[in-house]
Design a protein around this motif. Structure first.
Motif, PDB file in Angstrom:
ATOM      1  N   UNK A  64      -2.391   5.962   4.392  1.00  0.00           N
ATOM      2  CA  UNK A  64      -1.517   6.418   3.305  1.00  0.00           C
ATOM      3  C   UNK A  64      -2.011   7.728   2.689  1.00  0.00           C
ATOM      4  N   UNK A  65      -3.149   8.197   3.140  1.00  0.00           N
ATOM      5  CA  UNK A  65      -3.706   9.431   2.594  1.00  0.00           C
ATOM      6  C   UNK A  65      -4.603   9.221   1.403  1.00  0.00           C
ATOM      7  N   UNK A  79       0.806  -1.220   0.000  1.00  0.00           N
ATOM      8  CA  UNK A  79       0.000   0.000   0.000  1.00  0.00           C
ATOM      9  C   UNK A  79       0.841   1.273   0.000  1.00  0.00           C
ATOM     10  N   UNK A  80       1.883   1.325   0.842  1.00  0.00           N
ATOM     11  CA  UNK A  80       2.640   2.575   0.929  1.00  0.00           C
ATOM     12  C   UNK A  80       3.444   2.848  -0.331  1.00  0.00           C
ATOM     13  N   UNK A 133       6.060   7.849  -9.014  1.00  0.00           N
ATOM     14  CA  UNK A 133       5.546   8.587  -7.858  1.00  0.00           C
ATOM     15  C   UNK A 133       6.010  10.039  -7.880  1.00  0.00           C
ATOM     16  N   UNK A 134       5.150  10.915  -7.372  1.00  0.00           N
ATOM     17  CA  UNK A 134       5.497  12.328  -7.250  1.00  0.00           C
ATOM     18  C   UNK A 134       5.985  12.664  -5.846  1.00  0.00           C
ATOM     19  N   UNK A 135       5.736  11.759  -4.902  1.00  0.00           N
ATOM     20  CA  UNK A 135       6.147  11.984  -3.518  1.00  0.00           C
ATOM     21  C   UNK A 135       6.918  10.781  -3.015  1.00  0.00           C
ATOM     22  N   UNK A 186      -3.973  11.488  -1.652  1.00  0.00           N
ATOM     23  CA  UNK A 186      -4.892  12.012  -2.650  1.00  0.00           C
ATOM     24  C   UNK A 186      -5.343  10.991  -3.679  1.00  0.00           C
ATOM     25  N   UNK A 187      -4.642   9.869  -3.779  1.00  0.00           N
ATOM     26  CA  UNK A 187      -5.065   8.811  -4.706  1.00  0.00           C
ATOM     27  C   UNK A 187      -6.394   8.205  -4.243  1.00  0.00           C
ATOM     28  N   UNK A 188      -7.127   7.641  -5.191  1.00  0.00           N
ATOM     29  CA  UNK A 188      -8.333   6.911  -4.852  1.00  0.00           C
ATOM     30  C   UNK A 188      -8.050   5.408  -4.935  1.00  0.00           C
ATOM     31  N   UNK A 189      -8.689   4.655  -4.059  1.00  0.00           N
ATOM     32  CA  UNK A 189      -8.507   3.204  -4.037  1.00  0.00           C
ATOM     33  C   UNK A 189      -9.827   2.538  -3.684  1.00  0.00           C
TER      34      UNK A 189
END
Length: 358
Positions: free
Chosen positions: A94-95, A65-66, A209-211, A72-75
């Motif tokens: 994870x946000x 998951x991480x 990934x952006x982060x 901000x992603x949707x899951x």
């Protein structure tokens, strides 16, 4: 014969007691590479990034998951028991914006559930589902799920903690992009490692990934250099050397028996146990039952905890009680790896009959 850990064979106990080598020792690297290759074989995958996470199955869950999800992603998470709920919790931490699809505990999801979920949430990055829900004993058919998820442009993440080595599991054929499991169930290895595997599609998502990955310890962008040798064997953390010895031996035992033969043994033992339990008047909760984890309703008027205590104290047999909504209402009986034997089944049935009659 509980929901795990299962009985550990002497061969594996001997392996774990072997002399400890350094985590960069060439001999140990050879053992580790062999272990990773056997993980690929047991998962039936060619994924280069397949390795044992240093931690139990829940560490594997977090690793998946991480690495795949950013704030901000949707899951989408399919929830029909404790471990679907736990994936939802981890994704939220994870946000991610999590969309849960829920059915009553003990039930499995239909093809339509998956099709409706990806249609309703088209912006989701991944869909997560439990193959073998340990809390309810429900088996989830995954044979068509990958196609549904991929057509929607999403990744498929799977919990296989109670199915690896005991149920049919085909990572490549089923289009699974990220999968985790544990060592202590059908592999009959002590708890402490979580075999994971990432598809090339999943790796592309990680590399885009952006982060930064929120967990340094579980960051696959660094771990892959150690486990695959890409760019050299870069030190990340001290691997649990002796646990890798144990897993290497456990996977060797699985492959010596043969994957198909091992799955068939678990199926046959499940049928033998089921016949015996139903002859005692016990009813299975899930319609689609795991072979490896048998979840049955406790009869009216029976103190389920007292029966489990008597089984343990008088007969040296451990079975599990219910979790969550099934607490006090169910028994969970494991048939995993070394523990899945006719001798164990006959002993349990005889002991359980005595406990139910007196």
């Amino acid at each position: 014969m509980g929901p795990g850990p299962s009985t550990v064979p002497a061969r594996i106990l001997k392996a774990i007691s072997s002399p400890t080598l350094g985590h960069l020792d060439p001999q140990y690297i050879g053992f580790m590479d062999e272990t990773c290759e056997m993980i690929r074989q047991v998962y039936r995958t060619s994924n280069a990034l397949s390795f044992p996470v240093s931690g139990t199955g829940m560490a594997g869950m977090e690793t998946i998951m991480v690495n795949l999800v950013e704030p901000g992603d949707e899951a989408i998470v399919m929830v029909n028991g404790v471990f679907g709920g736990r994936m939802k919790d981890v994704l939220s931490r994870c946000g991610a914006r999590v969309h849960s699809v829920e059915v009553p505990w003990g039930e499995s999801f239909s093809r339509q559930h998956f099709a409706d979920a990806v249609k309703e949430h088209p912006n989701a990055k991944l869909l997560a589902v439990v193959h073998a829900e340990t809390s309810t004993g429900a088996l989830q058919d995954l044979s068509e799920v990958g196609d549904i998820v991929h057509r929607a442009g999403m990744l498929l993440a799977v919990d296989a903690v109670t199915s690896i080595g005991g149920h049919e599991l085909r990572v490549d054929d089923w289009g699974i992009d990220a999968i985790y499991s544990g060592t202590q169930k059908c592999l009959s290895c002590p708890p402490g490692l979580s075999p994971v595997s990432f598809s090339p599609r999943a790796i592309e998502v990680i590399e885009a990934r952006k982060s930064p990955v929120q967990s340094w310890y579980l960051d696959v962008t660094m771990l892959k250099n150690y486990y695959t040798g890409a760019g050299g064997r870069a030190y990340h953390h001290t691997a649990p050397i002796n646990m890798v010895y144990a897993l290497r031996e456990a996977l060797s035992i699985v492959l010596e028996e043969g994957l198909d033969e091992r799955v068939e043994r678990h199926r046959q033992m499940h049928q033998r146990l089921r016949q015996g339990l139903e002859s005692l008047g016990l009813k299975y909760i899930p319609e689609h039952s795991l072979h490896t984890l048998n979840c049955v309703s406790v009869p009216e008027g029976i103190d389920e905890a007292a029966v489990r205590k008597r089984l343990l104290d008088e007969y040296d047999i451990e079975i599990g009680g219910g979790l969550g909504v099934f607490a006090g209402k169910a028994w969970r009986i494991g048939l995993m790896g070394e523990s899945a034997s006719e001798k164990n089944i006959l002993t349990l049935l005889a002991a359980l009959e005595q406990c139910l009659q007196s």
